[in-house]
Write an enzyme that holds these catalytic residues in place. Sequence first.
Site, short mmCIF file in Angstrom:
data_model
loop_
_atom_site.label_atom_id
_atom_site.label_comp_id
_atom_site.label_asym_id
_atom_site.label_seq_id
_atom_site.Cartn_x
_atom_site.Cartn_y
_atom_site.Cartn_z
N THR A 20 -4.64 -13.51 16.65
CA THR A 20 -4.39 -12.24 15.97
C THR A 20 -4.17 -11.14 17.00
O THR A 20 -4.67 -11.21 18.13
CB THR A 20 -5.55 -11.86 15.04
OG1 THR A 20 -5.28 -10.59 14.43
CG2 THR A 20 -6.87 -11.76 15.79
N LEU A 21 -3.42 -10.11 16.58
CA LEU A 21 -3.21 -8.93 17.42
C LEU A 21 -4.20 -7.82 17.09
O LEU A 21 -4.26 -6.82 17.80
CB LEU A 21 -1.79 -8.40 17.22
CG LEU A 21 -0.65 -9.20 17.85
CD1 LEU A 21 0.69 -8.64 17.39
CD2 LEU A 21 -0.74 -9.13 19.37
N SER A 22 -4.95 -7.98 16.00
CA SER A 22 -5.85 -6.92 15.53
C SER A 22 -7.23 -7.06 16.16
O SER A 22 -7.90 -8.08 15.99
CB SER A 22 -5.97 -7.00 14.01
OG SER A 22 -7.03 -6.20 13.54
N GLU A 24 -9.86 -5.35 15.29
CA GLU A 24 -10.84 -5.37 14.20
C GLU A 24 -10.95 -6.75 13.59
O GLU A 24 -12.05 -7.24 13.30
CB GLU A 24 -10.45 -4.34 13.13
CG GLU A 24 -10.54 -2.89 13.57
CD GLU A 24 -9.32 -2.44 14.35
OE1 GLU A 24 -8.38 -3.25 14.50
OE2 GLU A 24 -9.31 -1.28 14.82
N GLN A 25 -9.80 -7.39 13.37
CA GLN A 25 -9.79 -8.73 12.81
C GLN A 25 -10.45 -9.72 13.78
O GLN A 25 -11.21 -10.61 13.35
CB GLN A 25 -8.34 -9.14 12.54
CG GLN A 25 -8.16 -10.25 11.52
CD GLN A 25 -6.71 -10.44 11.17
OE1 GLN A 25 -5.92 -10.81 12.03
NE2 GLN A 25 -6.34 -10.20 9.92
N CYS A 186 7.05 -3.85 -6.67
CA CYS A 186 7.01 -5.21 -6.14
C CYS A 186 6.67 -6.22 -7.23
O CYS A 186 7.25 -7.31 -7.27
CB CYS A 186 5.99 -5.29 -5.00
SG CYS A 186 6.55 -4.51 -3.48
#
Length: 220
Positions: A20-22, A24-25, A186
């Site tokens: 992941t790039l996050s 926080e994640q 959507c």
Amino acid sequence: MGRTHYLRGKKIRRPCDRITLSEEQYKAEKDRIHHEGLDGQVNVILENYLDLDSDNYQFDKIISIGMAEHVGKKYLPLYFNKVSSLLKPGGLFLLHFIINMNAQEKKTKNWIAKYIFPGGYIPGIRETVNIFPMFGMRMIGFESLRRHYARTLHLWAESFNAHKDKLPARYDEKFKRLWDIYLRGCESGFRTGVLDVGQFILSKGINNNLPMTMESIYKD
């Protein structure tokens, strides 16, 4: 519609489960892994998937959820090439993303691109299927989750509107109207079949060792 890319398989020295790039994640996943007692069995990496070295990382399976619609039309070949380079021969790729079901590929609507997903692009069904063989991908199965996602969006809209007055002050009335229109619009796109959520199962090259039917996927 997140930008999460999952990797499952085996690194040279240790298992790897997610990239992941996050930040926080990343932190939340590390805490969850420890809480579940999975230290040493599951790993999470804070890195751009494009920076993974295929000489050091080769995976049996790769799962990508809600990411392909965020890489942009120009970079779709780069995305598939990277996935292919990280898969072992015969390895499996589960690709789950939003598809444009129109006959002609079109850019994401300006309103969505401006306020919701800058740089996003919903790939067309035709261009998606056509790109698989370019990178040695063989399609094994496909499932449409269109109605599931329409219902999800409906429930998101209902929940959002039920709690919008509790949002922090920085989320003004303009934001609330914008987000409601986005969710409702959507939902309409999925219910009318303009959009779909496709879940493809692909193999890298020929794999004759797979089950003859898809029944095994749905077993508990």
